[in-house]
Design a protein around this motif. Structure first.
Motif, PDB file in Angstrom:
ATOM      1  N   GLN A  44       0.829  -1.205   0.000  1.00 11.09           N
ATOM      2  CA  GLN A  44       0.000   0.000   0.000  1.00 11.09           C
ATOM      3  C   GLN A  44       0.866   1.258   0.000  1.00 11.09           C
ATOM      4  OE1 GLN A  44      -2.345  -0.880   3.450  1.00 11.09           O
ATOM      5  NE2 GLN A  44      -3.925  -1.952   2.277  1.00 11.09           N
ATOM      6  N   LYS A  45       1.927   1.253   0.784  1.00 12.89           N
ATOM      7  CA  LYS A  45       2.833   2.408   0.826  1.00 12.89           C
ATOM      8  C   LYS A  45       3.581   2.576  -0.496  1.00 12.89           C
ATOM      9  CE  LYS A  45       3.418   2.580   5.764  1.00 12.89           C
ATOM     10  NZ  LYS A  45       4.252   3.122   6.796  1.00 12.89           N
ATOM     11  N   ILE A  46       3.968   1.462  -1.096  1.00  9.37           N
ATOM     12  CA  ILE A  46       4.649   1.513  -2.389  1.00  9.37           C
ATOM     13  C   ILE A  46       3.712   2.100  -3.441  1.00  9.37           C
ATOM     14  CG2 ILE A  46       5.546   0.093  -4.279  1.00  9.37           C
ATOM     15  CD1 ILE A  46       6.625  -1.821  -2.063  1.00  9.37           C
ATOM     16  N   ARG A  47       2.466   1.638  -3.461  1.00 13.26           N
ATOM     17  CA  ARG A  47       1.489   2.104  -4.446  1.00 13.26           C
ATOM     18  C   ARG A  47       1.206   3.599  -4.333  1.00 13.26           C
ATOM     19  NH1 ARG A  47       2.232  -0.287  -8.224  1.00 13.26           N
ATOM     20  NH2 ARG A  47       1.393  -2.330  -8.557  1.00 13.26           N
ATOM     21  N   GLU A  48       1.274   4.147  -3.131  1.00 13.78           N
ATOM     22  CA  GLU A  48       1.058   5.578  -2.942  1.00 13.78           C
ATOM     23  C   GLU A  48       2.105   6.392  -3.693  1.00 13.78           C
ATOM     24  OE1 GLU A  48       1.071   6.266   1.273  1.00 13.78           O
ATOM     25  OE2 GLU A  48      -0.797   5.120   1.559  1.00 13.78           O
ATOM     26  N   LYS A  49       3.300   5.836  -3.840  1.00 16.23           N
ATOM     27  CA  LYS A  49       4.401   6.557  -4.482  1.00 16.23           C
ATOM     28  C   LYS A  49       4.694   6.100  -5.910  1.00 16.23           C
ATOM     29  CE  LYS A  49       6.679   7.623  -0.169  1.00 16.23           C
ATOM     30  NZ  LYS A  49       6.443   9.029  -0.157  1.00 16.23           N
ATOM     31  N   ASP A  50       4.331   4.868  -6.244  1.00 14.71           N
ATOM     32  CA  ASP A  50       4.686   4.309  -7.550  1.00 14.71           C
ATOM     33  C   ASP A  50       3.544   3.451  -8.078  1.00 14.71           C
ATOM     34  OD1 ASP A  50       5.808   3.131  -9.779  1.00 14.71           O
ATOM     35  OD2 ASP A  50       7.633   2.469  -8.763  1.00 14.71           O
ATOM     36  N   SER A  51       2.865   3.950  -9.077  1.00 12.63           N
ATOM     37  CA  SER A  51       1.749   3.197  -9.651  1.00 12.63           C
ATOM     38  C   SER A  51       2.187   2.321 -10.820  1.00 12.63           C
ATOM     39  CB  SER A  51       0.645   4.155 -10.113  1.00 12.63           C
ATOM     40  OG  SER A  51       1.147   5.030 -11.099  1.00 12.63           O
ATOM     41  N   ASN A  52       3.443   2.404 -11.219  1.00 12.32           N
ATOM     42  CA  ASN A  52       3.916   1.662 -12.389  1.00 12.32           C
ATOM     43  C   ASN A  52       4.663   0.375 -12.071  1.00 12.32           C
ATOM     44  OD1 ASN A  52       2.923   3.563 -14.271  1.00 12.32           O
ATOM     45  ND2 ASN A  52       4.652   4.888 -13.811  1.00 12.32           N
ATOM     46  N   CYS A  53       5.181   0.240 -10.879  1.00 12.17           N
ATOM     47  CA  CYS A  53       5.947  -0.960 -10.560  1.00 12.17           C
ATOM     48  C   CYS A  53       5.023  -2.179 -10.472  1.00 12.17           C
ATOM     49  CB  CYS A  53       6.698  -0.785  -9.239  1.00 12.17           C
ATOM     50  SG  CYS A  53       5.613  -0.705  -7.806  1.00 12.17           S
ATOM     51  N   LEU A  54       5.627  -3.349 -10.591  1.00  9.08           N
ATOM     52  CA  LEU A  54       4.873  -4.590 -10.441  1.00  9.08           C
ATOM     53  C   LEU A  54       5.033  -5.083  -9.011  1.00  9.08           C
ATOM     54  CD1 LEU A  54       5.801  -6.572 -13.685  1.00  9.08           C
ATOM     55  CD2 LEU A  54       3.938  -4.961 -13.295  1.00  9.08           C
ATOM     56  N   ILE A  55       3.922  -5.551  -8.434  1.00  7.90           N
ATOM     57  CA  ILE A  55       3.957  -6.125  -7.099  1.00  7.90           C
ATOM     58  C   ILE A  55       3.508  -7.575  -7.199  1.00  7.90           C
ATOM     59  CG2 ILE A  55       2.999  -6.065  -4.771  1.00  7.90           C
ATOM     60  CD1 ILE A  55       2.747  -3.034  -5.084  1.00  7.90           C
ATOM     61  N   ILE A  56       4.329  -8.451  -6.643  1.00 12.53           N
ATOM     62  CA  ILE A  56       4.051  -9.884  -6.655  1.00 12.53           C
ATOM     63  C   ILE A  56       4.126 -10.362  -5.210  1.00 12.53           C
ATOM     64  CG2 ILE A  56       4.891 -12.143  -7.418  1.00 12.53           C
ATOM     65  CD1 ILE A  56       6.193 -10.397  -9.790  1.00 12.53           C
ATOM     66  N   PHE A  57       3.125 -11.104  -4.795  1.00 15.69           N
ATOM     67  CA  PHE A  57       3.127 -11.637  -3.440  1.00 15.69           C
ATOM     68  C   PHE A  57       3.518 -13.104  -3.466  1.00 15.69           C
ATOM     69  CE2 PHE A  57       0.446  -7.935  -2.854  1.00 15.69           C
ATOM     70  CZ  PHE A  57       0.985  -7.404  -1.687  1.00 15.69           C
TER      71      PHE A  57
END
Length: 130
Positions: free
Chosen positions: A64-77
């Motif tokens: 959630q914190k990453i998304r607030e600053k970067d909407s372009n990166c990929l997140i994989i869980f």
């Protein structure tokens, strides 16, 4: 070069990583450490591979914190817990993998990531008059 941050408190993930000259991996053992590093250094990663269950800040909170600053990166869980499969999509997740992760699964994930970036970055080659 593709830059990937891997955040997992289980060192077993290190055995899954292969050698690829086109990828730079940074490994973090806690979400707090990764978040502090990104904040202090201004480091930008193309991909974040996050464990969900960790001491301190968990992987979902970090995402959630990453998304607030970067909407372009990929997140994989990457997790042992399948009950999170629907929660992770609130942060626009690229993929969800269950542990234990086999090398072939990780290799397929890297191929999928590379295909995605080749498509989204609009890379194409053409020739004119040979």
């Amino acid at each position: 070069m593709l830059e990937i941050a891997i955040c997992d408190d289980d060192a077993i993930i290190l055995k899954t990583l292969g050698n690829d000259a086109t990828i730079k991996y940074d490994i973090y053992n806690s979400a707090d450490t990764l978040y502090r590093y990104v904040e202090e250094q201004g480091t930008v990663y193309d991909v974040f591979i996050l464990d969900i269950e960790m001491q301190g800040m968990n992987g979902l909170e970090l995402a959630q914190k990453i998304r607030e600053k970067d909407s372009n990166c990929l997140i994989i869980f990457l997790t042992n817990y399948s009950q999170y499969v629907f929660s992770v999509f609130e942060v626009i997740t690229f993929d969800f993998l269950r542990k234990p992760l086999e090398y072939s699964e990780f290799e397929n994930l890297i191929k999928k990531i590379k295909r995605y970036f080749n498509i989204t970055k609009g890379v194409f080659v053409f020739s004119y008059r040979k």
